[in-house]
Each structure stands twice: as structure tokens, then as C-alpha cells.
Scaffold this active site. Structure first.
Site, PDB file in Angstrom:
ATOM      1  N   GLU A   1      74.082  45.803  39.285  1.00 51.77           N
ATOM      2  CA  GLU A   1      75.368  45.326  39.790  1.00 51.77           C
ATOM      3  C   GLU A   1      76.461  46.376  39.596  1.00 51.77           C
ATOM      4  O   GLU A   1      77.448  46.400  40.326  1.00 51.77           O
ATOM      5  CB  GLU A   1      75.730  44.037  39.033  1.00 51.77           C
ATOM      6  CG  GLU A   1      76.436  43.006  39.882  1.00 51.77           C
ATOM      7  CD  GLU A   1      76.557  41.662  39.166  1.00 51.77           C
ATOM      8  OE1 GLU A   1      76.002  40.692  39.688  1.00 51.77           O
ATOM      9  OE2 GLU A   1      77.188  41.584  38.111  1.00 51.77           O
TER      10      GLU A   1
ATOM     11  N   HIS B   1      48.122  46.872  33.967  1.00 52.62           N
ATOM     12  CA  HIS B   1      46.974  46.300  34.670  1.00 52.62           C
ATOM     13  C   HIS B   1      47.399  45.645  35.977  1.00 52.62           C
ATOM     14  O   HIS B   1      46.623  44.917  36.584  1.00 52.62           O
ATOM     15  CB  HIS B   1      46.264  45.305  33.752  1.00 52.62           C
ATOM     16  CG  HIS B   1      45.765  45.968  32.489  1.00 52.62           C
ATOM     17  ND1 HIS B   1      44.465  46.369  32.319  1.00 52.62           N
ATOM     18  CD2 HIS B   1      46.428  46.341  31.371  1.00 52.62           C
ATOM     19  CE1 HIS B   1      44.339  46.950  31.139  1.00 52.62           C
ATOM     20  NE2 HIS B   1      45.518  46.953  30.538  1.00 52.62           N
TER      21      HIS B   1
ATOM     22  N   LYS C   1      77.382  33.973  49.026  1.00 58.67           N
ATOM     23  CA  LYS C   1      78.179  32.781  48.683  1.00 58.67           C
ATOM     24  C   LYS C   1      78.909  32.256  49.915  1.00 58.67           C
ATOM     25  O   LYS C   1      78.933  31.056  50.170  1.00 58.67           O
ATOM     26  CB  LYS C   1      79.212  33.118  47.598  1.00 58.67           C
ATOM     27  CG  LYS C   1      78.621  33.350  46.233  1.00 58.67           C
ATOM     28  CD  LYS C   1      79.741  33.506  45.216  1.00 58.67           C
ATOM     29  CE  LYS C   1      79.204  34.026  43.899  1.00 58.67           C
ATOM     30  NZ  LYS C   1      80.260  34.431  42.976  1.00 58.67           N
TER      31      LYS C   1
END
Ligand code: PA5
Length: 443
Positions: A285, A306, A420
Site C-alpha cells: 500500500e 514444496h 469502494k
């Protein structure tokens, strides 16, 4: 400060001169941070927080934590992003990812409000069952949708169980000191409130009440945590490329210039997993903007050797790796000797798991370097509060330096708004009618 940074496994990718060329840029970035003259300078409250945090509020946090430990078997923490990750990361690191399953005198802690999954929220309600519980709702803005709607659900639950007044004594709101819907609600209902300071953004807020209350409820020593952060603050203020924060910021920027666009944060202890989530938010961010930034990723080792090991060793050569190495655990667990030796493991008999893990770490670093992945190692002595305080402050300070070196504002997050706006429009929030129509035409 006990934290150290080892860059020897970047040397085959970065010459001394290329590294040293960053010195003036880091000096500038450090000056900009120190003098508060750069972009986002209204959000530098984290920088001297370990020195000048609010002692009265700190005492109130400890008092509230004691009360919650006494009157609740479950503590529900509602928040998202910077109002969630730090507390969870610290508790998992200091206690365990299995904290809730451990025998203990402190409440179970459930984190919610960080998604919109009805299954996940219902599960928390089921897990609380008939047990006494308290809630900490955390939101700096006080208006973030996910925690706000989930808080409504838990508030209703509390009020049904304890009545309005009883519920109010079990709700702790961490939010802005004056603004926002949560502050208004908390004042109206008489909840105890804690403050997210104006000058500290969400991802830099773990050492405020945002992180400290849940961390204290889990039984961690928040004095030692702040003392660790303070030691790092003092040490990292010193100028020079032997300052680990300068060196880390310089190295990752220099490697980015060489096409290493992804940084993987790795640790050999599963208790670190959420610290890596916290780190990803902090760096992602802060730096991912203006079309640039290193993409922060993480792996849990040795597990992910793995699964992701193949790509790290052999995939697109765009990776750099940073390992957080934790000093020897006090836990001793040796491989038993087996007379039959059918599994052929007697060469390890008597060896401690930590010792085996150390060889895995050393071997993996060299394999990755041979595969074209430069490697930085951050060493901390232990999984304890002082080490964690140092590590948190180190990452925060280095992030500020790195962001300014990269040329971005490390303290804003304009990109978070896009989803948003669309979500509000699609949900029919008043004021979003035009956007709703435009989106509907595309769906
Ligand atoms: O770092 C940030 O600013 C974000 O991740 C916020 O912490 C997150 O969006 C939650 O915001 P708020 O605390 O206002 O609810």
C-alpha cells in the site's frame, strides 16, 4: 537494537558501487522523513511514537485488557487492513497461530469484519456459543463497510445477551478522537474509546491502541514491545549505509532497477505467517502506486518449498527474497534414534529440529542465489516482544525511506477507493446514482 541485516547474498547481483550509489538518495529520504518535508508528511506520527506515545491511554489499554481477561472468555476484534493485520500478526508471532487452542488464562480471540462472508461471520458467532464475550471494533475512519456492518451484527448479539447497558460495558471502540460514525456511535452509547492518532495511517498503526489492546488481551507484554520499537527508533535514526533500514531500502530499490520486481518475504517459523501479511500491506500500500513499486509476496518455509519452490528456483527471474531469521528456540526436540533405521534417518538421530531447519535455511539461500534470486537476511534473536517491536519499527522506517527513494508518497492509498465507489454504487448508496447506472451498463 539486536536486529541485523545480512546482504552478502546480494553481492553477485549488485556491485558495491551500485549499492553505494544509493547513499545520497537514502540521505535525502532520511532527511525528508526527519524534517517532515515530503509527500504525505501529515502521516508521520508513527516515527516518534515509541518515544512519545500517550502514557495515560497506554495505562487505560492495560486496565481494559485486564477487565476483558476477567469478564470474557472470548474477545472479538472487528477491523480490516491496517485495523486488523498488525494485532493478529503480533499475537500469532508472540503466542501462536493456534493461540485459541492453547491452554491459557486469557480469552480466545477471533478476528472478524475483514471479509463479507456470511459463513465466516456465522462461524465466529457459533464459536462464541454461550461464552461471555467482549468486542473491540477498530476503524480509523469509522465508516469502512466491512467492519461497520459486522459490528452491527455483534452489537445486536451483545445487546440481546447483556442488555443495552451491559453491552456498552463490553464494547471498546478504537477510532478517530473526534470524527466519524463510529466515534459518534461510541459517544452516544457510552463505549470506552481508544484513539487512532490523526497522523498515523492504518498500516503504521500497530503500536497504537489499534494493535496494543488486542495484543495486551492476549497476555503479551506491551511495555517490552514498545521498548523494542524504541531501541530500533534510536538506532535507525543514525545516518549511513550500515544502518540496516538504509541498507534494506537501498538494496530493494537497486534490485528493482535490475528488474527484480517482486520481493518474497520468507520465514521458517509458521508463527510469522501473519507478520508477512502485515508486511505485504505495509509495503504494497505504501509503494504500489504511480505505475511502480515492488510487488510484495510471501512464503512459509519450508512448507512452500514444496509448492512455490519450483517457481522461486526456476521461474521468471523477477524475484528477490528477504528471509526473516529467528534465533534459536528454547524448545528442544531431537530426532529419535531407531534401531531398524528403515527410513534411513539415523544420520539425523540426536539432532535438534532447529539444527535441521538451520541447514534447510542455509541450503535454500544458496540454491535460490544460484537460481538468480538475490537474498537478504534480517536476523532477530527470538520470538519475543522486544524483537517484535524492533522488527515492526524497522519495517515501518525502512518503508518510509524506500518509498521516498522510489519517488512515491509512502503514506497515502488512493487506489483503495476505486472498489469502494463501485461497491457503494452497486449497493445503491445515495449519491452514487450516476456511477450505478454506468456500472449496470457494463455488467
Ligand atoms: O492502511 C489503510 O489505510 C487501510 O488498510 C485501512 O487500515 C483499512 O482500509 C481500514 O480502514 P479504517 O481503519 O478506516 O476502517
Amino acid at each position: 537494537m539486536q536486529l541485523t541485516l545480512d546482504l552478502k547474498n546480494t553481492k553477485s547481483f549488485l556491485s558495491d558501487a551500485e549499492f553505494a550509489a544509493y547513499q545520497p538518495k537514502l540521505a535525502d529520504a532520511a532527511k525528508t522523513l526527519r524534517e517532515g518535508t515530503g509527500k504525505g508528511n501529515a502521516f508521520l506520527g508513527w516515527r516518534e511514537l515509541p518515544e512519545n506515545y500517550d502514557r495515560d491511554e497506554f495505562a487505560r489499554i492495560k486496565k481494559a485488557a485486564k477487565k476483558i481477561q476477567g469478564d470474557s472468555k472470548v474477545f472479538v476484534v472487528i477491523g480490516i487492513g491496517g485495523s486488523y493485520l498488525g494485532a493478529r500478526a503480533a499475537i500469532e508471532f508472540l503466542k501462536s497461530p493456534q493461540y485459541n487452542l492453547l491452554p491459557k488464562n486469557t480469552p480466545d480471540i477471533f478476528f472478524t469484519g475483514n471479509n463479507l462472508s456470511p459463513d465466516a461471520v456465522r462461524e465466529v458467532i457459533t464459536l462464541i456459543g454461550e461464552r461471555d464475550f467482549s468486542v473491540n471494533v477498530i476503524s480509523k475512519s469509522g465508516t469502512t463497510t466491512e467492519p461497520a456492518v459486522v459490528f452491527r451484527i455483534f452489537r445486536e448479539l451483545l445487546e440481546k445477551r447483556y442488555g443495552k447497558d451491559g453491552a456498552a460495558k463490553r464494547i471498546y471502540a478504537t477510532t478517530d478522537h473526534a470524527r466519524g460514525a463510529l466515534k459518534t456511535l461510541a459517544d452516544a452509547q457510552g463505549y470506552e474509546t481508544f484513539v487512532v492518532p490523526d497522523d498515523i495511517g492504518g498500516r503504521y498503526s500497530v503500536l497504537t491502541a489499534v494493535g496494543l489492546l488486542p495484543i495486551a488481551v492476549a497476555g503479551c507484554d506491551i511495555n517490552a514491545l514498545m521498548a523494542g520499537a524504541h531501541a530500533a527508533m534510536t538506532e535507525l535514526a543514525k545516518p549511513g549505509m550500515d544502518n540496516p533500514a538504509w541498507a534494506y531500502a537501498a538494496c530493494r530499490n537497486a534490485l528493482l532497477e535490475k528488474g527484480k520486481r517482486i520481493e518474497i518475504l520468507a520465514c521458517y517459523d509458521p508463527a510469522f505467517r501473519f507478520m508477512a501479511e502485515w508486511w505485504k500491506q505495509l509495503y504494497g500500500e505504501s509503494e504500489g502506486k504511480d505505475g511502480t513499486g515492488i510487488f510484495p509476496a510471501s512464503v512459509d518455509l519450508t512448507a512452500d518449498l514444496h509448492s512455490m519452490g519450483q517457481y522461486i528456483q526456476d521461474g521468471a527471474r523477477v524475484l528477490m527474497e528477504t528471509v526473516v531469521h529467528i534465533g534459536r528456540s528454547s524448545e528442544k526436540l531431537a530426532v529419535p534414534y531407531d534401531e531398524g533405521n528403515l527410513d534411513g534417518l539415523n544420520f539425523l538421530a540426536g539432532k535438534d529440529l532447529y539444527e535441521i531447519g538451520e541447514q534447510a535455511f542455509l541450503g535454500t539461500v544458496l540454491a535460490h542465489v544460484d537460481g538468480g534470486v538475490p537474498n537478504m537476511v534480517i536476523r532477530i534473536p527470538a520470538r519475543d516482544e522486544a524483537s517484535l517491536g524492533e522488527l515492526i519499527y524497522f519495517f515501518e522506517y525502512a518503508c518510509g525511506l524506500s518509498g521516498y527513494t522510489l519517488g512515491v508518497n509512502p503514506f497515502d492509498q488512493p487506489g483503495v477507493e476505486a472498489y469502494k465507489k463501485n461497491m457503494f454504487a452497486l449497493l445503491g448508496k445515495p449519491g452514487y446514482e450516476d456511477r450505478r447506472a454506468a456500472l449496470a451498463a457494463r455488467l
